[in-house]
Enzyme design. Structure first.
Site, PDB file in Angstrom:
ATOM      1  N   ARG B 234       0.858  -1.170   0.000  1.00 47.31           N
ATOM      2  CA  ARG B 234       0.000   0.000   0.000  1.00 47.31           C
ATOM      3  C   ARG B 234       0.902   1.229   0.000  1.00 47.31           C
ATOM      4  O   ARG B 234       1.969   1.219   0.623  1.00 47.31           O
ATOM      5  CB  ARG B 234      -0.882   0.059   1.261  1.00 47.31           C
ATOM      6  CG  ARG B 234      -2.104  -0.835   1.220  1.00 47.31           C
ATOM      7  CD  ARG B 234      -3.127  -0.306   0.233  1.00 47.31           C
ATOM      8  NE  ARG B 234      -4.294  -1.167   0.132  1.00 47.31           N
ATOM      9  CZ  ARG B 234      -4.410  -2.169  -0.732  1.00 47.31           C
ATOM     10  NH1 ARG B 234      -3.431  -2.451  -1.575  1.00 47.31           N
ATOM     11  NH2 ARG B 234      -5.511  -2.896  -0.766  1.00 47.31           N
ATOM     12  N   GLU B 263      -4.219   7.205  -4.861  1.00 51.26           N
ATOM     13  CA  GLU B 263      -4.258   6.776  -6.267  1.00 51.26           C
ATOM     14  C   GLU B 263      -5.446   7.450  -6.937  1.00 51.26           C
ATOM     15  O   GLU B 263      -6.495   7.570  -6.341  1.00 51.26           O
ATOM     16  CB  GLU B 263      -4.377   5.257  -6.318  1.00 51.26           C
ATOM     17  CG  GLU B 263      -3.161   4.616  -5.680  1.00 51.26           C
ATOM     18  CD  GLU B 263      -3.280   3.136  -5.438  1.00 51.26           C
ATOM     19  OE1 GLU B 263      -4.295   2.526  -5.819  1.00 51.26           O
ATOM     20  OE2 GLU B 263      -2.331   2.579  -4.874  1.00 51.26           O
ATOM     21  N   HIS B 281      -1.364   0.672 -10.068  1.00 52.69           N
ATOM     22  CA  HIS B 281      -1.979  -0.341  -9.197  1.00 52.69           C
ATOM     23  C   HIS B 281      -2.557  -1.500  -9.998  1.00 52.69           C
ATOM     24  O   HIS B 281      -3.780  -1.678 -10.084  1.00 52.69           O
ATOM     25  CB  HIS B 281      -3.054   0.266  -8.282  1.00 52.69           C
ATOM     26  CG  HIS B 281      -3.332  -0.626  -7.099  1.00 52.69           C
ATOM     27  ND1 HIS B 281      -3.937  -0.183  -5.948  1.00 52.69           N
ATOM     28  CD2 HIS B 281      -3.092  -1.950  -6.875  1.00 52.69           C
ATOM     29  CE1 HIS B 281      -4.038  -1.194  -5.083  1.00 52.69           C
ATOM     30  NE2 HIS B 281      -3.532  -2.277  -5.630  1.00 52.69           N
TER      31      HIS B 281
END
Lengths: 318, 315
Positions: B234, B263, B281
């Site tokens: 993360r 993000e 991601h």
């Protein structure tokens, strides 16, 4: 200026086939007297027993035959497709190359390219840097690496390290070689590149470029590899029919490619520049600090051994 | 489960959405414009018994949402991380939570090791270099990078993903160290000590409060100007401003980043660097894995609807 005295203090003469662009010769200049072959006067040319090839420019029969005393050609590369090996054979000249110095970096680069192509790492990075993640959302889904069938053309020093690495990703590995490897080689042998391609999702080229292997990857092989298949080449551009590769990528005959080498570097087919299922690289699979340090050791070792009459480190069977 | 009212918070996957639509009573939060979402939730509150979320920062599942849905029974995450879900509130309300472990382990590990090679070997940068015509303009020159094999790899978090990374890294002859007890791997009790003996550090730990900021300035300094950081966990695990400064100033050698603090907001400074690989991601971003994740989401929903044991419960 007094010319250097002949005798025990004189450094052995080594001709250079081209200017050295890799920074090796300054380091070895303490041990050997380097003269560019093109600049050598008649006496120097007649005396030279060793030709050092510090790059990939062609070493022609013409050059070799201008050196009557030549006994050793020593290259900085592992590939020898730029050297006229027939001329060397004919003259009984020994050839040394980089041996296994570059194999680890080449194998690592293959894995980096396989992940970059299948998982679209290069294309997604570009998407992100363009600002498209923020505006257009996630990059489209890619395809899994683990479990893909890997076919390696050439299970030599580089190929066997590639096999070990991709096997650790859970990829079944098969290969094609001039002859099957003896047990306990755990990988499946295929007698032709086409048969290997038909049974592979990723086809890796890790073999030398010779008359037998020139354009070994042709349309037939690419059709066998198939629409979901990916080609990775860290060998030589000449192993692939390059115009046909472009057509096959454009038509979706194969699914993608990771290419470190091209037929006419640094030129490459302009059509590739628009494709996002291709990762393009500037012939740098072996361009690491560690490999350059290693090949310096290999080259100077070969030269020292030659002049001392000791066995060479990396002679190649011609 | 045809009568199960399911709220999907944002578009995740076409196959998943089609199946939810076919098999449940699907409501799509994005059918309402942003400023009318509260109204939308109020209008449908009594029929929503399940929520499906994605993963990553901002994926939804916070206390505000849970409180707005009095009939909520289960939150099903299409992700392995569930840090976006308020588990305390779920426990208080008796709301079940599931995630998608295991099916994405291989993909995340593949990407982590891919980034660990692609960053120091500058593969995406070479691709940009060639496409920009620089290889030709510079007469075939590129420059040297550093070898990957044999370097010391430190793994933070030796769970499913960390172990899968370790297994792959073994194929490169890299000695492994990690920050969690495990036989055969060298264990270091703090992340700073791990960083001090590593050439590359891979963050693969699950998103817990204790892991927040675990890769601190001190850790980054210990990793050093030739060190490489890979993060597939993360963004919150890393002090991002410190990371960006260290990379820009050369105090850290390079990085491969699949996750960020917020993000899809990636600092401009990072986007200009050649020694980093940036990924949007996509640790589980393959067709194969997303289908498996979707099937697991559907299987958990079905189990819940039939009062059977959940397949992969978190709460």
């Amino acid at each position: 200026m007094t010319p250097p005295a002949a005798g025990a203090d004189a450094k052995p003469l080594v001709l250079l086939s081209q200017p050295s662009d890799s920074g090796l010769t300054p380091v070895m200049e303490g041990q050997f007297r380097f003269v560019l072959a093109a600049d050598a006067d008649a006496a120097t040319a007649a005396e030279a027993r060793v030709l050092f090839v510090p790059g990939l420019r062609p070493v022609t029969a013409d050059l070799i035959d201008r050196l009557p005393a030549l006994e050793l050609v020593s290259t900085i590369s592992v590939g020898l497709d730029h050297v006229d090996l027939d001329a060397c054979r004919r003259r009984g000249i020994t050839v040394t190359n980089a041996g296994a110095t570059f194999s680890v970096d080449s194998a690592d680069y293959v894995v980096g390219l396989v992940v970059a192509v299948l998982r679209r790492v290069a294309a997604a990075d570009a998407h992100l840097r363009r600002g498209s993640w923020a505006t257009d959302g996630d990059y489209p889904l890619a395809t899994k690496v683990s479990g893909k069938r890997v076919g390696i053309v050439g299970l030599g020093s580089i190929g066997s390290l590639v096999a070990r690495r991709l096997a650790a990703f859970g990829c079944p590995v098969a290969y094609h070689s001039r002859a099957p490897k003896l047990p306990p080689c755990p990988y499946t042998f295929f007698p032709t590149v086409r048969a290997l391609a038909a049974d592979s999702d990723v086809l890796v080229l890790a073999c030398a470029l010779t008359e037998e292997t020139r354009r070994v990857v042709d349309r037939e092989v690419m059709e066998a590899l198939g629409a979901g298949g990916v080609l990775v080449n860290v060998g030589r551009g000449g192993l692939v029919d390059e115009p046909e590769l472009v057509r096959c990528l454009r038509e979706g005959v194969i699914g993608g490619a990771g290419l470190d080498v091209f037929e006419n570097e640094p030129d490459l087919p302009v059509e590739l520049l628009d494709m996002d299922n291709v990762v393009l690289s500037s012939h740098k699979a072996v361009a690491t600090v560690e490999s350059i340090r290693g090949v310096l050791h290999t080259v100077s070792g070969n030269l020292e051994a030659f002049f001392a009459g000791r066995p060479l480190l990396s002679p190649v069977a011609l | 489960m045809e009568s199960l009212g399911v709220l999907l918070l944002r578009p995740l996957d076409t196959y998943l959405e089609q199946e939810l639509d076919r098999r449940c009573r699907l409501l799509r939060l994005w059918d309402a414009p942003h400023d009318r979402r509260g109204e939308f939730l109020r209008a449908h509150a009594l029929s929503i018994r399940a929520v499906v979320t994605g993963g990553g920062s901002g994926a939804g599942g916070d206390a505000e949402l849970i409180d707005a849905l009095p009939r909520l029974e289960i939150i099903v995450c299409y992700a392995v991380g569930f840090d976006h879900v308020d588990l305390t509130r779920c426990r208080e309300r008796g709301v079940r939570v599931t995630n998608t472990p295991d099916v994405l382990t291989d993909d995340v590990a593949d990407l982590a090791v891919g980034l660990a090679i692609d960053a120091p070997r500058r593969i995406p940068h070479a691709d940009r270099y060639v496409r920009a015509g620089l290889w030709k303009a510079n007469n075939g020159y590129y420059g040297l990078t550093n070898q990957f094999s044999g370097k010391r790899v430190g793994i933070i978090g030796l769970g499913r993903i960390g172990l899968a990374i370790a297994k792959r890294v073994e194929g490169f002859g890299c000695p492994r160290t990690r920050q969690q007890a495990y036989p055969n791997y060298t264990y270091l009790p703090t992340v700073v000590q791990l960083a001090a003996v590593s050439d590359g550090l891979v963050v693969a730990c699950s998103p817990k409060e204790q892991s927040r900021g675990i890769v601190s300035r001190e850790v980054i300094e210990a990793l050093g100007p030739r060190g490489v950081l890979v993060n597939v966990g993360r963004g919150a695990h890393v002090d991002q401003p410190e990371l960006v400064a260290a990379l820009a100033e050369g105090r850290l050698g390079g990085a491969g980043l699949d996750v960020f603090e917020a993000e899809s907001d990636v600092p401009q400074v990072l986007m200009a660097l050649d020694n980093v690989v940036l990924a949007p991601h996509m640790g589980s971003g393959t067709r194969e894995t997303r289908k498996a994740m979707a099937d697991l989401v559907l299987a958990n929903l079905e189990a819940h609807a039939l009062s059977k044991p959940l397949l992969t419960p978190v709460v």
